[in-house]
Design an enzyme around this catalytic site. Structure first.
Site, PDB file in Angstrom:
ATOM      1  N   SER A 265       0.843  -1.052   0.089  1.00  0.00           N
ATOM      2  CA  SER A 265      -0.172  -0.002  -0.148  1.00  0.00           C
ATOM      3  C   SER A 265       0.856   1.326  -0.027  1.00  0.00           C
ATOM      4  O   SER A 265       1.686   1.480  -1.015  1.00  0.00           O
ATOM      5  CB  SER A 265      -0.885  -0.023   1.294  1.00  0.00           C
ATOM      6  OG  SER A 265      -1.987   0.816   1.113  1.00  0.00           O
ATOM      7  N   ASP A 322      -8.823  -4.777  -6.311  1.00  0.00           N
ATOM      8  CA  ASP A 322      -8.348  -3.877  -5.247  1.00  0.00           C
ATOM      9  C   ASP A 322      -8.367  -2.314  -5.820  1.00  0.00           C
ATOM     10  O   ASP A 322      -7.416  -2.116  -6.450  1.00  0.00           O
ATOM     11  CB  ASP A 322      -7.095  -4.256  -4.743  1.00  0.00           C
ATOM     12  CG  ASP A 322      -6.467  -3.413  -3.736  1.00  0.00           C
ATOM     13  OD1 ASP A 322      -6.923  -2.515  -3.041  1.00  0.00           O
ATOM     14  OD2 ASP A 322      -5.248  -3.481  -3.313  1.00  0.00           O
ATOM     15  N   HIS A 389      -7.869  -5.574  -0.367  1.00  0.00           N
ATOM     16  CA  HIS A 389      -6.246  -5.015  -0.004  1.00  0.00           C
ATOM     17  C   HIS A 389      -5.466  -5.356   0.861  1.00  0.00           C
ATOM     18  O   HIS A 389      -4.339  -5.031   1.024  1.00  0.00           O
ATOM     19  CB  HIS A 389      -6.747  -3.238   0.259  1.00  0.00           C
ATOM     20  CG  HIS A 389      -5.503  -2.440   0.089  1.00  0.00           C
ATOM     21  ND1 HIS A 389      -4.884  -2.358  -0.890  1.00  0.00           N
ATOM     22  CD2 HIS A 389      -4.992  -1.609   1.231  1.00  0.00           C
ATOM     23  CE1 HIS A 389      -3.938  -1.426  -0.462  1.00  0.00           C
ATOM     24  NE2 HIS A 389      -3.939  -1.171   0.811  1.00  0.00           N
TER      25      HIS A 389
END
Length: 421
Positions: A265, A322, A389
């Site tokens: 991320s 995602d 995610h």
């Protein structure tokens, strides 16, 4: 940049089986209960197989697995040795999450819960063969507006622990890898100010000291701020990375050496900035590779060109489901033709691209991509944005991925990490 809910001080890794169909409750923003059926035993086996120095030897082929040829011929179908390396680097990122203090009521909130010597052993990486040599911090360049500060009790930590540098020191593992490997592992978004930085999505010029030399080479404002911002008490993430890389090159530059930067991320975005900075700062830089999970876009097409010119190798693991991998900004094709209902309209894309460019929102994807999909796994809850995610979801999907025509193995074909459960 993680999609999450209320943080707690300890990662919860015990799944709930109150219903026949597994439906986890996310109690932690980055290390939730495992998002797939029969998960804890499967996860323990998966982790054991990928961190205990028992993977096949890479030997003289190690540069191929680090991307010297941009992983050509290794991604589709996915090479088993490369799969093992991706999973191994993913567990280094998981250790960064496990070591972070998420408890907003704690006096040590946003710091590392362990010492450098105990970090990897305490987070399940005792047998990795690596030793942490440097803790890393990132500083936010923004402050909460005063009106938010007056109504919110959220802690406003400007500098927070974001990851670490670890050097492989186990001779057996060095021999297996074919070189001494240095890992830089970076976690995703965890603090309120980091979220604010994520929202600063307009592009901004790279500073001169990062060696781009072009007004058109631009990256996301918030990511750059987190990388270069500093305070009187805390140096920037950039300074800490440069200092430790210089020390590593000085200590081990006479032997085969690699720098592997991995993140999830927000950590994936900072990994790309770090890799670019290292390859453009150090003329004697060893091979630098990035393995990223669920990363957002970082810069425009001019930045991508500079990355390629610098020799940085980037492998992005992308879950098609995602949403974080689809932001920020837009990717607009360079060609001058748009197609609408079969009718080609010359000039439309050029006009649209110029409008978006003026808004500083035209981004470009970088590196090579390994695309997986939550929808292909029978173990994952469908339609759950947070699950899509989650880092564990990514490692689960990589573990089961075969090829684009067989995106997830059937149960009878699975690797020992998930078979016979």
């Amino acid at each position: 940049m993680t999609l999450s809910v209320t943080p707690t001080s300890q990662p919860n890794t015990s799944p709930s089986f109150s219903k026949p169909n597994f439906n986890p409750t996310f109690s932690h923003p980055t290390t939730p209960t495992l998002p797939f059926n029969k998960s804890q035993l499967a996860w323990d086996r998966l982790k054991s197989n990928s961190v205990e120095c028992n993977s096949p030897p890479l030997g003289h082929k190690w540069t191929q697995y680090q991307g010297i040829n941009h992983w050509e011929g290794l991604l589709d179908p996915l090479d088993d040795n490369l799969r093992a390396e991706i999973l191994r680097y993913g567990h280094f990122v998981e250790s960064a999450y496990r070591a972070f203090d998420f408890d907003t009521n704690s006096l040590t909130y946003a710091t590392c819960r362990f010492t450098e010597t105990s970090l990897l052993p305490q987070t399940g990486m005792r047998k990795s063969g690596y030793r942490v040599t440097k803790n890393l911090q990132a500083t936010c360049g923004v402050q909460l507006p005063s009106w938010i500060s007056s109504v919110s009790q959220l802690p406003r930590v400007q500098s927070s622990w974001i990851g670490y540098v670890a050097v492989c020191e186990d001779e057996k593992e060095i021999k297996r890898l074919g070189r001494r490997d240095v890992v830089i592992a970076l976690r995703g978004t965890a603090t309120c100010l980091e979220w604010l930085e994520n929202l600063r999505v307009t592009l901004t010029k790279l500073p001169d000291h990062m060696g781009c030399g072009s007004e058109e080479c631009m990256v996301e404002n918030g990511f750059l701020s987190l990388y270069v911002s500093k305070t009187g008490a805390c140096p920037s993430l950039q300074d800490m990375v440069r200092q430790e890389v210089a020390r590593v090159i000085q200590s081990y530059g006479h032997e085969p050496l690699s720098i592997s930067i991995t993140g999830h991320s927000l950590g994936a975005a900072l990994a790309i900035l770090s890799a670019y900075d290292i390859t453009t700062t150090f003329k004697n830089s060893p091979m630098v590779s990035v393995v990223s999970f669920g990363g957002p876009r970082v810069g425009n097409d001019k930045f991508r060109a500079q990355l390629e010119k610098s020799g940085t190798r980037i492998l992005r693991i992308v879950n098609s489901d995602d949403v974080i991998t689809k932001v920020p900004g837009l990717v607009v094709p360079v060609d001058d033709v748009a197609c609408n209902a079969g009718v080609h309209v010359a000039g439309l894309q050029t006009w649209f691209r110029k409008v978006v460019e003026d808004m500083q929102l035209v981004y470009a994807d970088v590196g090579q991509e390994l695309r997986v999909s939550s929808r292909e796994s029978p173990y994952l809850k469908k339609g759950d944005v947070a699950t899509c995610h989650d880092l564990k979801t990514y490692l689960h999907l990589v573990n089961g991925f075969v090829s684009s025509s067989c995106p997830y193995m059937s149960k009878t074909m699975q690797y020992p990490a998930e078979a016979s459960l």
